[in-house]
Scaffold this motif. Structure first.
Motif, short mmCIF file in Angstrom:
data_model
loop_
_atom_site.label_atom_id
_atom_site.label_comp_id
_atom_site.label_asym_id
_atom_site.label_seq_id
_atom_site.Cartn_x
_atom_site.Cartn_y
_atom_site.Cartn_z
N PRO B 8 21.83 2.88 -58.06
CA PRO B 8 21.97 3.55 -59.37
C PRO B 8 21.60 5.03 -59.35
O PRO B 8 22.42 5.85 -59.80
CB PRO B 8 21.05 2.72 -60.28
N PRO B 9 20.43 5.44 -58.80
CA PRO B 9 20.17 6.88 -58.81
C PRO B 9 21.19 7.69 -58.02
O PRO B 9 21.54 8.81 -58.42
CB PRO B 9 18.77 7.02 -58.18
N VAL B 12 24.17 8.11 -60.25
CA VAL B 12 23.86 9.10 -61.29
C VAL B 12 23.96 10.51 -60.70
O VAL B 12 24.55 11.41 -61.30
CB VAL B 12 22.46 8.86 -61.90
N PHE B 15 27.60 11.41 -60.17
CA PHE B 15 28.24 11.67 -61.46
C PHE B 15 27.83 13.05 -61.98
O PHE B 15 28.67 13.83 -62.43
CB PHE B 15 27.85 10.56 -62.45
N LEU B 48 21.56 15.31 -65.50
CA LEU B 48 21.77 14.08 -64.73
C LEU B 48 21.26 14.23 -63.31
O LEU B 48 20.64 13.33 -62.74
CB LEU B 48 23.26 13.71 -64.74
N LEU B 51 17.40 14.17 -63.33
CA LEU B 51 16.89 12.82 -63.61
C LEU B 51 17.14 11.87 -62.44
O LEU B 51 16.31 11.02 -62.15
CB LEU B 51 17.55 12.28 -64.88
N LEU B 55 14.45 9.56 -60.63
CA LEU B 55 14.61 8.10 -60.56
C LEU B 55 14.70 7.60 -59.13
O LEU B 55 14.42 6.43 -58.84
CB LEU B 55 15.86 7.68 -61.36
N GLU B 60 12.18 1.29 -60.27
CA GLU B 60 11.60 0.05 -60.76
C GLU B 60 12.51 -1.09 -60.36
O GLU B 60 13.72 -0.92 -60.25
CB GLU B 60 11.52 0.10 -62.30
N PRO B 61 11.95 -2.28 -60.18
CA PRO B 61 12.82 -3.41 -59.86
C PRO B 61 13.74 -3.71 -61.03
O PRO B 61 13.37 -3.49 -62.19
CB PRO B 61 11.83 -4.57 -59.63
N HIS B 62 14.95 -4.14 -60.75
CA HIS B 62 15.88 -4.51 -61.82
C HIS B 62 16.69 -5.72 -61.40
O HIS B 62 16.61 -6.17 -60.26
CB HIS B 62 16.77 -3.33 -62.18
N GLY B 64 20.03 -6.45 -61.04
CA GLY B 64 21.09 -6.38 -60.04
C GLY B 64 22.26 -7.27 -60.39
O GLY B 64 22.22 -8.07 -61.32
N LEU B 65 23.35 -7.12 -59.62
CA LEU B 65 24.56 -7.88 -59.90
C LEU B 65 24.38 -9.34 -59.52
O LEU B 65 23.62 -9.65 -58.60
CB LEU B 65 25.72 -7.27 -59.11
#
Lengths: 497, 149, 325
Positions: B8-9, B12, B15, B48, B51, B55, B60-62, B64-65
């Motif tokens: 994700p970072p 970002v 992008f 972006l 940030l 990040l 942080e843990p998340h 996921g798919l």
């Protein structure tokens, strides 16, 4: 008082009275379907009103206007898909309530809050419209910028876990909103010479995608048989002591919504969020916003219905429509041979006061229809999940397509849905994206215009009213940050041990 | 405690760079003292990028798919939606909707022929009628279907 | 009702009754035998939408036509124009012609121009006007121009530097020789610009006359000049720019156009039908009430008008440094 009397006698006509429930029902239908909005419904029935007596036509249109505003909350609560943009803030706590098995209560609360916001709004409108209209004029470009910044500060607080992730989400929203013609110069940007892109990303498909479609994708992950349904519906009562518990929020949010509605171009889409933010700031220990807090639903719904009434102030008293729906109303008034503006209240009392009284009846009607209907609408979530979520997708497609018969909008909806899904999976909140996309362009336009008006100097930031609102916004961020720290620290300490 | 994914970072960051690059091509404003059309996109791009760096270090843990069948369902649904939006004008609303609903229910894992075939046809017809005659919204219908409805 | 619900049912009914119908003789090739679609390039509820729906509503009553309205807002009407340009040229699809049709290609926003269409008719010309709030120091266009000549900057609310309003005010500035002193303050629409002019945030507003009929009547706005050849009925006391010595006309147009290859006889049939609608009592009373300025132009005249406007916009946008080609 004679105006009220004339209004009352004009209203006592069967053909007018019939239009009240008719308008409300039509409004509920267009409002509850994501993609169809009050504007579309009203524009469709406008030519029909040409043939009616002025008050009759106006009552029909007002019924659609108010009915749709309430009904936007129904899919927002049940399916996390706001039926109208102004109900976007309702999803924040309404849908979590439904997931906790309190769908019935959430719907009842949204109905009561809508009716209360609307009724108080009608009262304020009928008593103070001309005076308030002059007050609204003292809000110029710099003040609009400050209001937009105040609305943007909510991003810091709806982020859930990480504030940085909330800001990423907001910047993505600002970027999406920047696509197309810029609000000052009218030049295309970020559109890569593509006609569809240069027309800009429409709000409704994005809204439907980021909330409804992404939720459908999440739900479809685990659906595999015919018997799965959503959770229980729970009670349809407001809960004991609701007046004391929710009353202050209802009153405060109504005022916030009403005043934001008075500002042309700002209106209801922001009103719900502004009220939500203020309510959250005044939260008591034990209020769990974002996890199904009834106050959140109350704030959003009381505010957006009150802002509907607020937006009628510039429409009636200045002849300037506060939003697209009141532009249609303005058209209807003109066609009825009435010239909105400062003289309206004296020139056509039967029409003005007749409409106010009709709106009061319309809200009573909405309460009755709503209370009867809730038990029916809530059945939606009892449709087996294997049909429910595919049907949500079909309605999302139809709603996005019907806005302007443009397959590109459906593509926007799909991409927003996938984006929302991926963001949820990576623990990025999606609400800031939407808030930024709605409020960002207002902030940008007014910032740039302030710079042009003041020939490049920044002194306009220190004008009393502007500075006050900006300080309020800064305080809001600091407050959220401090509170965030407080709640995070014990949690981290637990993890460490 | 495991950290979250770097994907994700990184996305970002990419992008943000993309937005910044695209905003270089925007025409400057023509009014005196207007910060210009590129003003907002530049703030977004820069914001972006900054940030994403933060990040990257604070992961942080998340969740996921999902994996396996669930992922197939999600990707399949997205692909079906893409096909649906491209077929809605050539095939008309009733037919394309029935097809979408049928295949979608199939992807979910239902094999009961009534649910797969009959229900989608009835539902799409009902929705078409609701919009067309209940709500006055014209949806595309090809001539073939236009005769029937 | 100008909407779609009865479209197909009515046309089936119409087909069976065609033999008996007297409104369209056989040699008109039974046109129209299907619903006519009008694509509006602006959102439902806006002025283009309201005006066009009123005309369509009248047309349904006076000439046995079923009319389907679809709104396709986006890019100042570009989206709708491109849709109609690419649709079948059989007379069953028309676009409303936005004022911006004269500017889009010059600005490099789209390659669509009036040449991609066959003009059907213009039904409304809503002239631009210059308005100040009551109590303003400027009592006339002369006051404004003299102040500008003395070096005062005049702040004028429009809806963007390349908008039709801006083109009109630049045309005036060019005629008076004060281009540098008129400062364009863009607002996203009249609903924001009108309060700004009422509160004094700007000195002057350029807008469609119909937008401020109420404010002029109540005395909140004073009209300094309206960009038409003759005074308009809804503001009989407002001088034209010509009367105050400025040879500029400009306004928002509301018209209909069909794809370029539409057969002449179908265009003629459409023109015939919508002219009847224009003359109908219901449309005329709509016009009288809403304050828009009726200004019928037939197919050929409207086409000539669009050609002239296209050239004028080209010149003005070039002097403003906005034209791409």
């Amino acid at each position: 008082m004679s105006g009220w009397y004339e209004g009352l006698s004009a209203l006592m006509d069967l053909s007018v009275l019939v239009m009240i429930p008719l308008g409300v029902v039509l409004g509920i239908a267009v409002g509850a379907i994501p993609g169809l909005s009050a504007t579309v419904g009203m524009a469709m029935f406008l030519p029909f009103t040409f043939t009616l007596d002025p008050l009759t036509g106006l009552v029909l249109l007002l019924g659609i206007y108010n009915g749709a505003c309430y009904a936007g909350a129904i899919p927002a609560v049940l399916l996390r898909t706001p039926g109208t943009p102004s109900s976007a803030a309702t999803t924040l706590d309404g849908y979590p309530m439904a997931q906790k098995g309190q769908a019935g209560q959430a719907l009842t609360i949204s109905l009561v809050a809508s009716v209360a916001g609307g009724l108080i709004g009608t009262l304020l409108l009928s008593l103070f419209a001309p005076a308030l209209a002059r007050y609204a004029l003292s809000f110029g470009t710099p003040e609009y910028f400050a209001i937009a910044i105040l609305a943007l500060t909510i991003i810091a607080s709806v982020g859930g876990g990480s504030m940085a992730k909330g800001f990423v989400s907001a910047f993505i929203g600002l970027t999406i909103a920047s696509i197309g013609f810029d609000p000052i110069a009218g030049f295309p940007r970020l559109s890569f010479d593509n006609t569809s892109l240069s027309g800009g990303i429409s709000l409704i498909p994005m809204l439907v995608g980021i909330f409804g479609v992404s939720e459908a994708l999440i739900q479809l992950e685990r659906v595999s048989n015919m018997h799965e349904r959503m959770t229980a519906l729970g009670s349809f009562r407001m809960g004991a002591g609701w007046v004391k518990r929710l009353g202050p929020t209802m009153m405060g949010s109504t005022l916030v919504g009403f005043f934001s509605g008075m500002l042309p171009g700002v209106g209801g889409d922001i009103g719900g969020y502004l009220a939500y933010n203020e309510t959250k700031r005044l939260a008591k220990p034990g209020d769990r916003f974002g996890e199904g807090e009834p106050k959140g639903v109350v704030a959003a719904e009381a505010a957006n219905n009150a802002s509907n009434m607020g937006s009628l102030i510039p429409t009636l008293a200045l002849g300037v429509p506060g939003n697209t729906q009141s532009a249609v109303l303005l058209g209807a008034l003109l066609i009825a041979g009435v010239q909105p503006g400062p003289g309206l209240f004296a020139a056509a009392p039967e029409l003005v006061f007749g409409s106010f009284l009709a709106m009061t009846l319309a809200y009573a009607c909405m309460l009755a229809i709503g209370l009867l209907g809730i038990r029916l609408w809530v059945r939606v979530v009892q449709i087996p999940a294997v049909y429910l979520w595919p049907l949500v997708l079909v309605f999302s497609v139809v709603g996005s397509y019907a806005v302007r018969n443009e397959p590109f909008d459906v593509l926007v909806m799909l991409m927003a849905g996938v984006l929302g899904y991926l963001m949820t999976k990576a623990n990025y909140p999606v609400a800031p994206l939407l808030i930024a996309a709605i409020v960002g362009p207002i902030a940008e336009e007014n910032f740039r215009r302030s710079m042009i008006l003041n020939e490049g100097s920044l002194t306009w930031l220190f004008q009393p009213l502007t500075a006050t609102i900006l300080l309020l916004a800064a305080a809001s961020v600091v407050f959220t940050f401090v509170r965030h720290r407080k709640t995070q620290r014990p949690a981290r300490a637990d993890e460490a041990s | 405690m495991s950290k979250g994914s770097v994907i994700p970072p990184v996305l970002v960051l990419l992008f943000g760079i993309g937005v910044l690059a695209a905003s270089a091509g925007i025409r400057p404003g023509m009014l005196d003292q207007d910060p210009g059309p590129a003003f907002m996109p530049r703030i977004c791009g820069a914001g972006l990028i900054l940030l994403s760096l933060y990040l990257f270090f604070d992961r942080e843990p998340h969740e996921g798919l999902p994996r396996g069948g669930s992922l197939v369902k999600v990707i399949g649904t997205a692909v079906l939606l893409l096909a649906y939006l491209n077929l809605i004008e050539p095939l008309g609303f009733p037919l394309s909707t029935a097809l979408f609903l049928g295949f979608e229910v199939f992807i979910i894992g239902i094999r009961n022929p009534v649910v797969l075939v009959a229900a989608p046809i009835m539902l799409s017809g009902a929705i078409y009628y609701l919009f067309r005659y209940g709500l006055d919204v014209a949806l595309p219908a090809t001539r073939l279907f236009g005769v029937l409805i | 009702m100008t909407n779609t619900s009865f479209g197909i049912r009515a046309s089936l009914l119409g087909a069976t009754m065609l033999a008996a119908a007297s409104a369209y003789p056989a040699h008109a090739q039974d046109f129209p035998s299907e619903p006519i679609r009008i694509v509006i390039g602006f959102a439902a509820g806006g002025s283009t939408d309201t005006n066009t729906r009123a005309l369509a509503n009248a047309a349904e009553q006076v000439c046995d036509a079923d009319i389907v309205i679809s709104n396709q807002p986006g890019g100042s009407g570009v989206l709708a124009l491109e849709t109609v340009r690419n649709s079948e040229a059989d007379g069953y699809t028309m676009a409303t012609t936005p004022t911006e049709i004269s500017a889009l290609k010059h600005l490099g926003l789209s390659d669509v121009t009036h040449e991609d269409f066959k003009a059907v008719m213009r039904f409304i010309f809503d002239p631009h006007g210059f308005f100040v709030r009551s109590g303003s120091d400027y009592k006339s266009m002369d006051d404004v121009i003299n102040a500008a000549k003395n070096g005062t900057k005049i702040r004028i609310a429009t809806s963007g530097p390349a908008s039709p309003y801006a083109v009109t005010f630049q045309d005036v500035a060019r005629a008076a020789g004060v281009s540098g002193q008129f400062v364009n303050i863009p607002y996203q629409g009249d609903a924001l610009a009108i309060p700004a002019a009422l509160s004094g945030e700007v000195d002057l507003i350029v807008t469609n006359a119909s937008n401020v009929v109420g404010q002029v009547k109540s005395g909140d706005f004073v009209p300094l000049g309206v960009a038409t050849d003759e005074r308009i009925d809804v503001m009989p006391d407002a001088p034209t720019l010509k009367e105050v010595g400025i040879e500029v006309t400009g306004g928002s147009i509301y018209g209909l156009a069909a794809p370029k290859d539409t057969p002449e006889d179908r265009v003629a049939a459409l023109n015939d039908c919508f002219k009847k609608a224009f003359d109908s009592e219901s449309f005329q009373s709509f016009i009288a009430k809403t304050g828009v300025n009726p200004a019928y132009l037939g197919a050929e005249d409207f086409d000539a008008y669009l050609t002239d406007e296209y050239t004028r916009y080209g010149e003005l946008l070039k002097t403003l440094g906005l034209a791409k080609n």
